[in-house]
Design a protein around this motif. Sequence first.
Motif, PDB file in Angstrom:
ATOM      1  N   LYS A 185      37.158  36.793 -69.954  1.00 23.70           N
ATOM      2  CA  LYS A 185      35.909  36.029 -69.965  1.00 23.70           C
ATOM      3  C   LYS A 185      35.573  35.457 -68.587  1.00 23.70           C
ATOM      4  O   LYS A 185      34.412  35.493 -68.163  1.00 23.70           O
ATOM      5  CB  LYS A 185      36.011  34.911 -71.005  1.00 23.70           C
ATOM      6  CG  LYS A 185      34.717  34.202 -71.282  1.00 23.70           C
ATOM      7  CD  LYS A 185      34.897  33.230 -72.443  1.00 23.70           C
ATOM      8  CE  LYS A 185      33.602  32.608 -72.866  1.00 23.70           C
ATOM      9  NZ  LYS A 185      33.766  31.750 -74.054  1.00 23.70           N
ATOM     10  N   ALA A 186      36.563  34.951 -67.864  1.00 24.53           N
ATOM     11  CA  ALA A 186      36.324  34.373 -66.532  1.00 24.53           C
ATOM     12  C   ALA A 186      35.839  35.437 -65.550  1.00 24.53           C
ATOM     13  O   ALA A 186      34.909  35.200 -64.773  1.00 24.53           O
ATOM     14  CB  ALA A 186      37.593  33.700 -66.015  1.00 24.53           C
ATOM     15  N   GLN A 187      36.452  36.618 -65.591  1.00 26.11           N
ATOM     16  CA  GLN A 187      36.033  37.703 -64.694  1.00 26.11           C
ATOM     17  C   GLN A 187      34.637  38.186 -65.069  1.00 26.11           C
ATOM     18  O   GLN A 187      33.818  38.483 -64.209  1.00 26.11           O
ATOM     19  CB  GLN A 187      37.033  38.869 -64.746  1.00 26.11           C
ATOM     20  CG  GLN A 187      36.692  39.989 -63.791  1.00 26.11           C
ATOM     21  CD  GLN A 187      36.697  39.555 -62.335  1.00 26.11           C
ATOM     22  OE1 GLN A 187      37.637  38.912 -61.881  1.00 26.11           O
ATOM     23  NE2 GLN A 187      35.662  39.886 -61.593  1.00 26.11           N
ATOM     24  N   PHE A 188      34.375  38.260 -66.358  1.00 26.50           N
ATOM     25  CA  PHE A 188      33.052  38.671 -66.840  1.00 26.50           C
ATOM     26  C   PHE A 188      31.988  37.717 -66.303  1.00 26.50           C
ATOM     27  O   PHE A 188      30.963  38.150 -65.784  1.00 26.50           O
ATOM     28  CB  PHE A 188      33.053  38.691 -68.371  1.00 26.50           C
ATOM     29  CG  PHE A 188      31.765  39.128 -68.998  1.00 26.50           C
ATOM     30  CD1 PHE A 188      31.240  40.385 -68.770  1.00 26.50           C
ATOM     31  CD2 PHE A 188      31.081  38.276 -69.851  1.00 26.50           C
ATOM     32  CE1 PHE A 188      30.049  40.793 -69.366  1.00 26.50           C
ATOM     33  CE2 PHE A 188      29.896  38.670 -70.453  1.00 26.50           C
ATOM     34  CZ  PHE A 188      29.387  39.933 -70.207  1.00 26.50           C
ATOM     35  N   LYS A 189      32.252  36.411 -66.399  1.00 28.11           N
ATOM     36  CA  LYS A 189      31.297  35.413 -65.911  1.00 28.11           C
ATOM     37  C   LYS A 189      31.082  35.566 -64.413  1.00 28.11           C
ATOM     38  O   LYS A 189      29.948  35.537 -63.937  1.00 28.11           O
ATOM     39  CB  LYS A 189      31.779  34.007 -66.242  1.00 28.11           C
ATOM     40  CG  LYS A 189      30.808  32.934 -65.801  1.00 28.11           C
ATOM     41  CD  LYS A 189      31.268  31.555 -66.199  1.00 28.11           C
ATOM     42  CE  LYS A 189      30.241  30.518 -65.739  1.00 28.11           C
ATOM     43  NZ  LYS A 189      30.644  29.167 -66.116  1.00 28.11           N
TER      44      LYS A 189
END
Length: 87
Positions: free
Chosen positions: A3-7
């Motif tokens: 999720k952090a990389q996606f954001k």
Amino acid sequence: MNKAQFKKDLEGILGGSEYGMEVLNDLVEHYGSTGEYAQNTKDRIDDRIGSLKGWQKRHEESGNKEAAAEEGEKIAMLEKVLQLVEK
């Protein structure tokens, strides 16, 4: 991709526009959604693109070229996000 990389990847594509931030917040909020009626990220993007294309066509038909161009910019932005998701 977590999720952090996606954001982080979305921030690079969507920039700081009001619409970009709306999309970013929506996609991050629903990242990894599951359930019988849950939409995945691709579904959410496809729905937005479809809606924007409808508005773009409506603006073109009414002669509002500026509004149609704005919708086109949003569509292009979402198509880049779609490419990220489909990797």
